[in-house]
Design a protein around this motif. Sequence first.
Motif, PDB file in Angstrom:
ATOM      1  N   UNK A  39       0.865  -1.174   0.000  1.00 22.31           N
ATOM      2  CA  UNK A  39       0.000   0.000   0.000  1.00 22.31           C
ATOM      3  C   UNK A  39       0.904   1.227   0.000  1.00 22.31           C
ATOM      4  N   UNK A  40       0.905   1.936  -1.129  1.00 25.98           N
ATOM      5  CA  UNK A  40       1.867   3.012  -1.349  1.00 25.98           C
ATOM      6  C   UNK A  40       1.141   4.347  -1.451  1.00 25.98           C
ATOM      7  N   UNK A 222       9.230   3.091  -3.219  1.00 26.62           N
ATOM      8  CA  UNK A 222       9.002   2.138  -4.320  1.00 26.62           C
ATOM      9  C   UNK A 222      10.152   1.155  -4.471  1.00 26.62           C
ATOM     10  N   UNK A 223      11.338   1.520  -4.004  1.00 22.84           N
ATOM     11  CA  UNK A 223      12.461   0.590  -4.037  1.00 22.84           C
ATOM     12  C   UNK A 223      12.192  -0.621  -3.159  1.00 22.84           C
ATOM     13  N   UNK A 229       6.993  -6.943  -2.752  1.00 28.75           N
ATOM     14  CA  UNK A 229       5.554  -7.013  -3.023  1.00 28.75           C
ATOM     15  C   UNK A 229       5.194  -7.911  -4.204  1.00 28.75           C
ATOM     16  N   UNK A 230       4.048  -8.602  -4.086  1.00 26.88           N
ATOM     17  CA  UNK A 230       3.467  -9.342  -5.208  1.00 26.88           C
ATOM     18  C   UNK A 230       2.579  -8.423  -6.040  1.00 26.88           C
ATOM     19  N   UNK A 231       1.950  -7.454  -5.351  1.00 25.12           N
ATOM     20  CA  UNK A 231       1.007  -6.553  -6.004  1.00 25.12           C
ATOM     21  C   UNK A 231       1.049  -5.220  -5.281  1.00 25.12           C
ATOM     22  N   UNK A 232       0.659  -4.152  -5.977  1.00 21.46           N
ATOM     23  CA  UNK A 232       0.753  -2.814  -5.394  1.00 21.46           C
ATOM     24  C   UNK A 232      -0.534  -2.044  -5.636  1.00 21.46           C
ATOM     25  N   UNK A 233      -0.971  -1.278  -4.619  1.00 28.57           N
ATOM     26  CA  UNK A 233      -2.067  -0.339  -4.791  1.00 28.57           C
ATOM     27  C   UNK A 233      -1.562   1.029  -4.303  1.00 28.57           C
TER      28      UNK A 233
END
Length: 235
Positions: A39-40, A222-223, A229-233
Amino acid sequence: MLNTLEVTDLEASFQSEYGSTRALENISFHIKQGEVLALVGESGSGKTVTSLSIMGLLPSNGQVNNGEIVLLSKNNQEINILEMSDDKLNNVRGNDVSMIFQEPMTCLNPTMTVGNQIVEVILNHKKISKTEAKKSVIDLLKLVEIPDPEQRANEYPHQLSGGMRQRIMISIALACEPKLIIADEPTTALDVTIQAQLLELLKKLKNSVVSKTSILFITHNLGIVSEIADRIIVM
Protein backbone atom coordinates in the motif's frame (compact mmCIF):
# COMPACT_ATOMS: atom_id res chain seq x y z
CA MET A 1 -9.99 -19.21 -2.91
CA LEU A 2 -11.20 -16.86 -0.19
CA ASN A 3 -9.35 -13.58 0.27
CA THR A 4 -7.61 -13.00 3.59
CA LEU A 5 -8.91 -9.44 3.70
CA GLU A 6 -11.55 -7.49 1.81
CA VAL A 7 -12.02 -3.76 2.38
CA THR A 8 -15.04 -2.23 0.65
CA ASP A 9 -15.95 1.48 0.35
CA LEU A 10 -14.13 2.38 3.56
CA GLU A 11 -14.67 5.92 4.85
CA ALA A 12 -13.21 7.36 8.06
CA SER A 13 -13.13 10.78 9.68
CA PHE A 14 -11.74 12.61 12.70
CA GLN A 15 -13.52 15.04 14.98
CA SER A 16 -11.87 18.21 16.29
CA GLU A 17 -12.90 21.57 17.69
CA TYR A 18 -13.14 22.76 14.08
CA GLY A 19 -15.56 20.02 13.05
CA SER A 20 -15.24 16.75 11.15
CA THR A 21 -12.36 16.00 8.76
CA ARG A 22 -12.68 13.14 6.30
CA ALA A 23 -9.46 11.10 6.19
CA LEU A 24 -10.56 8.20 3.96
CA GLU A 25 -13.12 8.06 1.18
CA ASN A 26 -14.26 5.04 -0.85
CA ILE A 27 -11.21 2.84 -0.16
CA SER A 28 -11.60 -0.67 -1.58
CA PHE A 29 -9.02 -3.45 -1.98
CA HIS A 30 -8.41 -7.12 -1.19
CA ILE A 31 -5.47 -9.31 -0.21
CA LYS A 32 -5.20 -12.91 -1.36
CA GLN A 33 -4.01 -15.70 0.90
CA GLY A 34 -0.21 -15.80 1.03
CA GLU A 35 0.11 -12.52 -0.88
CA VAL A 36 2.25 -9.47 -0.04
CA LEU A 37 0.26 -6.38 -1.01
CA ALA A 38 2.08 -3.03 -0.94
CA LEU A 39 0.00 0.00 0.00
CA VAL A 40 1.87 3.01 -1.35
CA GLY A 41 1.20 6.71 -1.07
CA GLU A 42 2.65 10.03 -0.01
CA SER A 43 2.65 11.17 3.62
CA GLY A 44 -0.86 12.10 4.74
CA SER A 45 -2.63 10.06 2.07
CA GLY A 46 -4.30 7.80 4.66
CA LYS A 47 -2.12 4.68 4.68
CA THR A 48 -1.81 4.43 8.45
CA VAL A 49 -5.45 5.41 9.01
CA THR A 50 -6.41 2.51 6.74
CA SER A 51 -4.30 0.08 8.75
CA LEU A 52 -5.61 1.35 12.10
CA SER A 53 -9.19 1.01 10.80
CA ILE A 54 -8.50 -2.63 9.92
CA MET A 55 -7.08 -3.25 13.41
CA GLY A 56 -9.91 -1.36 15.13
CA LEU A 57 -7.33 0.96 16.67
CA LEU A 58 -8.45 4.40 15.54
CA PRO A 59 -8.00 7.04 18.29
CA SER A 60 -11.01 8.17 20.29
CA ASN A 61 -11.72 11.11 17.97
CA GLY A 62 -11.65 8.90 14.87
CA GLN A 63 -14.45 6.77 13.48
CA VAL A 64 -15.32 4.66 10.47
CA ASN A 65 -18.36 6.25 8.84
CA ASN A 66 -19.04 3.72 6.12
CA GLY A 67 -17.75 0.55 4.50
CA GLU A 68 -16.95 -3.03 5.33
CA ILE A 69 -13.78 -4.77 6.55
CA VAL A 70 -13.96 -8.56 6.31
CA LEU A 71 -11.08 -10.68 7.63
CA LEU A 72 -10.62 -14.41 7.16
CA SER A 73 -9.99 -16.00 10.56
CA LYS A 74 -7.70 -18.95 11.28
CA ASN A 75 -10.64 -21.35 11.09
CA ASN A 76 -11.56 -19.85 7.70
CA GLN A 77 -14.57 -17.97 9.02
CA GLU A 78 -15.26 -14.48 7.70
CA ILE A 79 -15.11 -11.78 10.41
CA ASN A 80 -16.65 -8.36 9.93
CA ILE A 81 -14.27 -6.16 11.94
CA LEU A 82 -16.61 -3.17 12.12
CA GLU A 83 -19.40 -5.21 13.73
CA MET A 84 -17.26 -6.63 16.54
CA SER A 85 -17.24 -5.49 20.18
CA ASP A 86 -13.98 -4.39 21.82
CA ASP A 87 -13.72 -7.68 23.74
CA LYS A 88 -14.07 -9.76 20.58
CA LEU A 89 -11.62 -7.51 18.74
CA ASN A 90 -9.05 -8.13 21.48
CA ASN A 91 -9.28 -11.84 20.70
CA VAL A 92 -8.77 -11.18 16.99
CA ARG A 93 -5.85 -8.75 17.34
CA GLY A 94 -2.58 -10.62 17.73
CA ASN A 95 -4.25 -13.91 16.86
CA ASP A 96 -5.89 -13.53 13.43
CA VAL A 97 -4.29 -10.20 12.50
CA SER A 98 -1.10 -8.57 13.82
CA MET A 99 0.63 -5.27 13.21
CA ILE A 100 4.28 -4.23 12.99
CA PHE A 101 4.42 -0.55 13.87
CA GLN A 102 6.73 2.09 12.42
CA GLU A 103 8.59 2.99 15.63
CA PRO A 104 9.02 0.02 17.99
CA MET A 105 10.44 2.11 20.86
CA THR A 106 7.04 3.76 21.34
CA CYS A 107 5.19 0.42 21.10
CA LEU A 108 7.27 -1.83 23.33
CA ASN A 109 6.78 -1.58 27.10
CA PRO A 110 9.97 -0.05 28.58
CA THR A 111 9.30 -1.66 31.98
CA MET A 112 9.16 -5.27 30.72
CA THR A 113 11.81 -7.49 29.19
CA VAL A 114 11.18 -8.21 25.51
CA GLY A 115 10.83 -11.91 26.29
CA ASN A 116 8.01 -11.28 28.76
CA GLN A 117 6.26 -9.06 26.24
CA ILE A 118 6.24 -11.90 23.70
CA VAL A 119 5.13 -14.38 26.38
CA GLU A 120 2.20 -12.10 27.23
CA VAL A 121 0.95 -12.19 23.62
CA ILE A 122 1.27 -15.97 23.42
CA LEU A 123 -0.54 -16.61 26.71
CA ASN A 124 -3.36 -14.25 25.72
CA HIS A 125 -4.21 -16.39 22.70
CA LYS A 126 -2.86 -19.89 23.28
CA LYS A 127 -3.78 -22.39 25.99
CA ILE A 128 -0.25 -23.39 26.93
CA SER A 129 1.87 -23.13 30.08
CA LYS A 130 4.22 -20.24 30.78
CA THR A 131 7.18 -22.62 30.45
CA GLU A 132 6.04 -23.65 26.97
CA ALA A 133 5.48 -20.00 26.04
CA LYS A 134 9.04 -19.13 27.09
CA LYS A 135 10.37 -21.92 24.86
CA SER A 136 8.31 -20.50 22.00
CA VAL A 137 9.92 -17.09 22.61
CA ILE A 138 13.40 -18.51 22.03
CA ASP A 139 12.23 -20.19 18.82
CA LEU A 140 10.69 -16.92 17.61
CA LEU A 141 13.85 -14.93 18.36
CA LYS A 142 15.88 -17.49 16.42
CA LEU A 143 13.38 -17.24 13.56
CA VAL A 144 13.90 -13.47 13.28
CA GLU A 145 17.67 -14.04 13.47
CA ILE A 146 18.41 -12.37 16.81
CA PRO A 147 21.82 -13.54 18.13
CA ASP A 148 22.03 -14.98 21.68
CA PRO A 149 18.23 -15.25 21.97
CA GLU A 150 18.33 -16.53 25.56
CA GLN A 151 20.22 -13.41 26.64
CA ARG A 152 18.21 -10.97 24.49
CA ALA A 153 14.92 -12.30 25.86
CA ASN A 154 15.94 -11.01 29.31
CA GLU A 155 16.85 -7.52 28.10
CA TYR A 156 14.71 -4.37 28.00
CA PRO A 157 13.88 -2.43 24.82
CA HIS A 158 16.35 0.38 25.58
CA GLN A 159 19.18 -2.16 25.67
CA LEU A 160 18.58 -3.17 22.05
CA SER A 161 19.41 -1.40 18.79
CA GLY A 162 16.68 -0.06 16.49
CA GLY A 163 17.05 -3.05 14.19
CA MET A 164 16.82 -5.49 17.10
CA ARG A 165 13.70 -3.77 18.46
CA GLN A 166 12.04 -4.02 15.06
CA ARG A 167 12.88 -7.75 14.95
CA ILE A 168 11.22 -8.07 18.36
CA MET A 169 8.11 -6.39 16.89
CA ILE A 170 8.16 -8.89 14.01
CA SER A 171 8.46 -11.81 16.46
CA ILE A 172 5.46 -10.47 18.43
CA ALA A 173 3.48 -10.22 15.19
CA LEU A 174 4.39 -13.82 14.29
CA ALA A 175 3.86 -15.25 17.77
CA CYS A 176 0.37 -16.65 17.15
CA GLU A 177 0.76 -17.31 13.40
CA PRO A 178 -1.91 -14.83 12.22
CA LYS A 179 -3.67 -14.91 8.87
CA LEU A 180 -2.71 -11.28 8.18
CA ILE A 181 0.26 -9.15 9.18
CA ILE A 182 0.13 -5.38 8.67
CA ALA A 183 3.59 -3.80 8.42
CA ASP A 184 3.27 -0.01 8.71
CA GLU A 185 6.50 1.41 7.25
CA PRO A 186 8.59 -0.94 9.44
CA THR A 187 11.93 0.16 7.93
CA THR A 188 11.45 3.94 7.89
CA ALA A 189 13.35 4.73 11.10
CA LEU A 190 16.27 2.43 10.24
CA ASP A 191 19.48 3.02 8.33
CA VAL A 192 19.89 1.54 4.86
CA THR A 193 21.94 -1.47 5.96
CA ILE A 194 19.44 -2.52 8.63
CA GLN A 195 16.58 -1.87 6.19
CA ALA A 196 18.14 -4.34 3.76
CA GLN A 197 18.54 -6.95 6.51
CA LEU A 198 14.91 -6.63 7.62
CA LEU A 199 13.61 -6.84 4.05
CA GLU A 200 15.67 -9.99 3.52
CA LEU A 201 14.22 -11.38 6.75
CA LEU A 202 10.63 -10.62 5.68
CA LYS A 203 11.24 -12.28 2.31
CA LYS A 204 12.54 -15.41 4.08
CA LEU A 205 9.53 -15.45 6.40
CA LYS A 206 7.19 -14.99 3.45
CA ASN A 207 8.68 -18.07 1.79
CA SER A 208 8.71 -20.22 4.94
CA VAL A 209 6.58 -19.98 8.08
CA VAL A 210 4.22 -17.31 6.80
CA SER A 211 3.73 -18.83 3.37
CA LYS A 212 -0.04 -18.96 4.09
CA THR A 213 -0.02 -15.62 5.86
CA SER A 214 -0.82 -12.46 3.94
CA ILE A 215 1.13 -9.23 4.45
CA LEU A 216 -0.13 -5.68 3.96
CA PHE A 217 3.12 -3.72 3.56
CA ILE A 218 2.65 0.03 3.93
CA THR A 219 5.40 2.27 2.57
CA HIS A 220 6.18 5.28 0.40
CA ASN A 221 9.41 3.74 -0.87
CA LEU A 222 9.00 2.14 -4.32
CA GLY A 223 12.46 0.59 -4.04
CA ILE A 224 11.25 -1.47 -1.08
CA VAL A 225 8.07 -2.37 -2.97
CA SER A 226 10.08 -3.84 -5.83
CA GLU A 227 11.92 -6.06 -3.34
CA ILE A 228 9.00 -7.62 -1.50
CA ALA A 229 5.55 -7.01 -3.02
CA ASP A 230 3.47 -9.34 -5.21
CA ARG A 231 1.01 -6.55 -6.00
CA ILE A 232 0.75 -2.81 -5.39
CA ILE A 233 -2.07 -0.34 -4.79
CA VAL A 234 -1.57 3.43 -4.63
CA MET A 235 -3.40 5.98 -2.50
